[in-house]
Scaffold this active site. Structure first.
Site, mmCIF file in Angstrom:
data_model
loop_
_atom_site.group_PDB
_atom_site.id
_atom_site.type_symbol
_atom_site.label_atom_id
_atom_site.label_comp_id
_atom_site.label_asym_id
_atom_site.label_seq_id
_atom_site.Cartn_x
_atom_site.Cartn_y
_atom_site.Cartn_z
ATOM 1 C CB ALA A 109 -0.934 -0.006 1.205
ATOM 2 C CB SER B 233 8.313 -2.201 -3.537
ATOM 3 O OG SER B 233 7.386 -2.387 -4.577
ATOM 4 C CB CYS C 11 0.981 -13.127 -2.777
ATOM 5 S SG CYS C 11 0.026 -11.857 -1.924
#
Length: 565
Positions: free
Chosen positions: A13, A40, A44
């Site tokens: 985010a 960054s 996942c």
């Protein structure tokens, strides 16, 4: 005069906010304070590095062109001052500044706008020996590297994963691919307990078999056993499971300490409360990603949904609103999917538990089918569960287990987002070709079946309810498949059953059958079962139900005529 935007948190985010903001405002001073050593990165994909499908950890923090997304990259390419190793200690809302530690020195930084993208932290189990070597979380890059190193150095033969959520299941497959005996321990009664209802989770479990995999449900970890300072097993309330490596994957908690200490409102989900513009209770402070509360688009409930996809969407909305756009974030459906060995599982919207919590009067149905036409190579089975509001037909949620799941779940997520009804699903003009689906898509079939159920044309019984009732109620089980199908596979332990193939049912001698007795009809996918239900009602039987999903959707014990109990 340009404004200074300070962003606390430099992963999903936070960096999405920074990148989008720079595109919108060339003059803004953008400073990112990240307490960790990396910026960054895409967490996942971590399980797929452990499995060997992703070959390098560089894949997660490098651009597709191979550039490392570090402070230098963001300064040169994005015009963003991104600083690692900066641990924010305090927010002073009156002075509009943050206090942070950098290289052992306490520093202060003023802001015009503050963005909190502080993420979440894995839950630790407060159990004896929880700090022993070999026990890991699996959330940050350094967790992944430590786990991979232990496996590579040898000595690990048995792994225990505590938690059967996404990370737990994805890692189970990864460890098995590495040749490790893997045990998954889950204190609830099903796999993916936050995502799937009991019937769908049981289907996922039924079709997952591997000699290197053991799954223990409804079983709680009580302690870790240790030998020579290193974990040797997990003691549960039923057994001791050997392990030289343990992954604790029981969930995460939002990092809201900074916000709470600054006096910002914390919502009922435990996350930072935000409005539709992702502003906190302080108009000069935004929050996004795992630390920010979401609104469920169907129920309206405030929910904690830690997803990288959501964090990136938050970042874009926050940047737009910092620039004065007044863009609203519509909320989430909790859409998610995962691969578990040869199967996929996914869901969107509400399940039965969350629909009941929302006070919605709903109906559901389980419908099996094929992911493409049966004569095509690679055809697979997919079982779809659909929920809809009884009064309006509004689609509330969906779950799927089997092949080509993500395509269906994504389609249903779009439909639910737009307020679709069962009639809308039935009429969707979806792409059709034999390699991709069937002429009547699974989604349309499920919508038609559920509408029939709501209208009373179909009277069906869910496999979970039938499993609970079948040894207690006086009923007759009418199997309308062919004798060969019955011989190959049938439900175990049914006290009263008869095989009446569908093509004989209209003319069969049923004079000895009690028309007041409860009857459950079944076939392979419930199409013949439904037709049998209609035929028997037409022949005077009053209490007739078809078994949802038939044998394809039956998740419990079966037997064959050659192996009867």
């Amino acid at each position: 005069m340009s404004k200074r935007v300070v962003i606390v948190g430099g992963v999903a985010a936070g960096m999405k906010t920074a990148a989008r903001l720079r595109r919108l405002d060339a003059e803004a001073e953008i400073i990112v304070l990240e307490r960790g050593p990396q910026l960054s990165y895409g967490a996942c994909g971590f399980p797929y590095f452990i499995s060997g499908e992703v070959k390098s950890m560089d894949s997660f923090d490098h651009t597709p062109q191979g550039a490392l997304r570090d402070s230098g990259y963001f300064a040169a390419v994005k015009g963003v001052d991104a600083r690692c190793g900066c641990n924010v200690q305090k927010i002073d809302r009156m002075q509009k500044c943050v206090h942070y530690m950098e290289k052992g020195e306490l520093k202060q930084l003023s802001y015009d706008v503050l963005v909190l993208a502080t993420g979440s932290t894995p839950v630790k189990l407060p159990l004896p020996n929880a700090d022993a070597a070999g026990i890991h979380s699996f959330w940050f890059p350094w967790d992944v590297e430590a786990v991979d190193k232990e496996i590579a150095e040898g000595g690990v033969k048995d792994v225990v994963i505590i938690g059967a959520g996404f990370i737990g299941l994805e890692l189970a497959e990864a460890f098995v691919r590495r040749g490790l005996h893997t045990s998954v321990l889950e204190q609830q009664d099903r796999l993916l307990p936050q995502l799937l209802d009991e019937d769908m989770a049981a289907l996922l479990l039924r079709d997952t078999k591997n000699p290197l995999l053991d799954i223990y449900l409804d079983e709680r970890a009580g302690a870790f056993t240790v030998e020579n300072g290193k974990v040797s097993g997990v003691q549960t309330d039923k057994r001791v499971i050997p392990a030289q490596l343990v992954i604790v994957a029981v969930g995460v908690r939002p990092n809201v300490e900074l916000a709470r200490e600054a006096g910002l409102v914390i919502g009922p989900s435990g996350c930072i409360a935000v409005n539709e513009y992702l502003q906190t209770s302080d108009d000069a402070i935004y929050a996004g990603g795992d630390c920010a509360e979401n609104t469920h688009r169907v129920s309206g409930a405030k929910v904690f949904v830690p997803m990288g996809s959501t964090a990136n969407k938050h970042g874009r909305v926050i940047a737009d609103n910092i620039c004065g756009a007044r863009k609203q974030y519509p909320g989430v459906l909790g859409t998610a999917a995962c691969r578990f060995f040869a199967q996929e599982a996914g869901a969107t919207g509400l399940n039965e538990r969350t629909a009941r919590q929302a006070g919605i009067d709903f109906a559901s149905v389980v419908v099996p089918g094929s992911d493409r036409l049966g004569y095509m190579p690679g055809v697979g089975r997919i079982v779809l569960k659909l929920l809809a509001e009884k009064s309006s037909g509004r689609v509330l949620g969906a779950q799927a287990v089997g092949a080509s799941v993500a395509k269906r779940i994504d389609t249903l997520a779009a439909a639910i987002s737009l307020g679709a009804t069962l009639d809308d699903l039935s009429g969707l003009d979806l792409a059709y070709a034999p390699p991709f689906n069937t002429p009547i898509e699974n989604i349309a079939t499920a919508a038609n079946v559920l509408q029939n159920k709501i209208d009373g044309q179909l009277r069906s019984i869910n496999p979970v309810d039938f499993e609970k009732d079948r040894t207690q109620e006086d009923y007759l089980f009418v199997d309308v498949r062919t004798p060969a199908e019955v011989a190959a596979k049938r439900i175990a332990d049914i006290p009263s059953r008869v095989n009446l193939p569908l093509d004989t049912l209209r003319t069969a001698d049923i004079s000895k059958m009690d028309k007041e007795q409860k009857i459950v009809t079944a076939c392979q996918i419930d199409l013949r079962g439904y037709e049998a239900e209609v035929i028997l009602r037409a022949r005077g039987f009053r209490d007739v139900y078809s078994l949802e999903g038939g044998m394809s959707g039956w998740p419990y014990a079966t037997e064959s005529d050659n192996n009867k109990k």
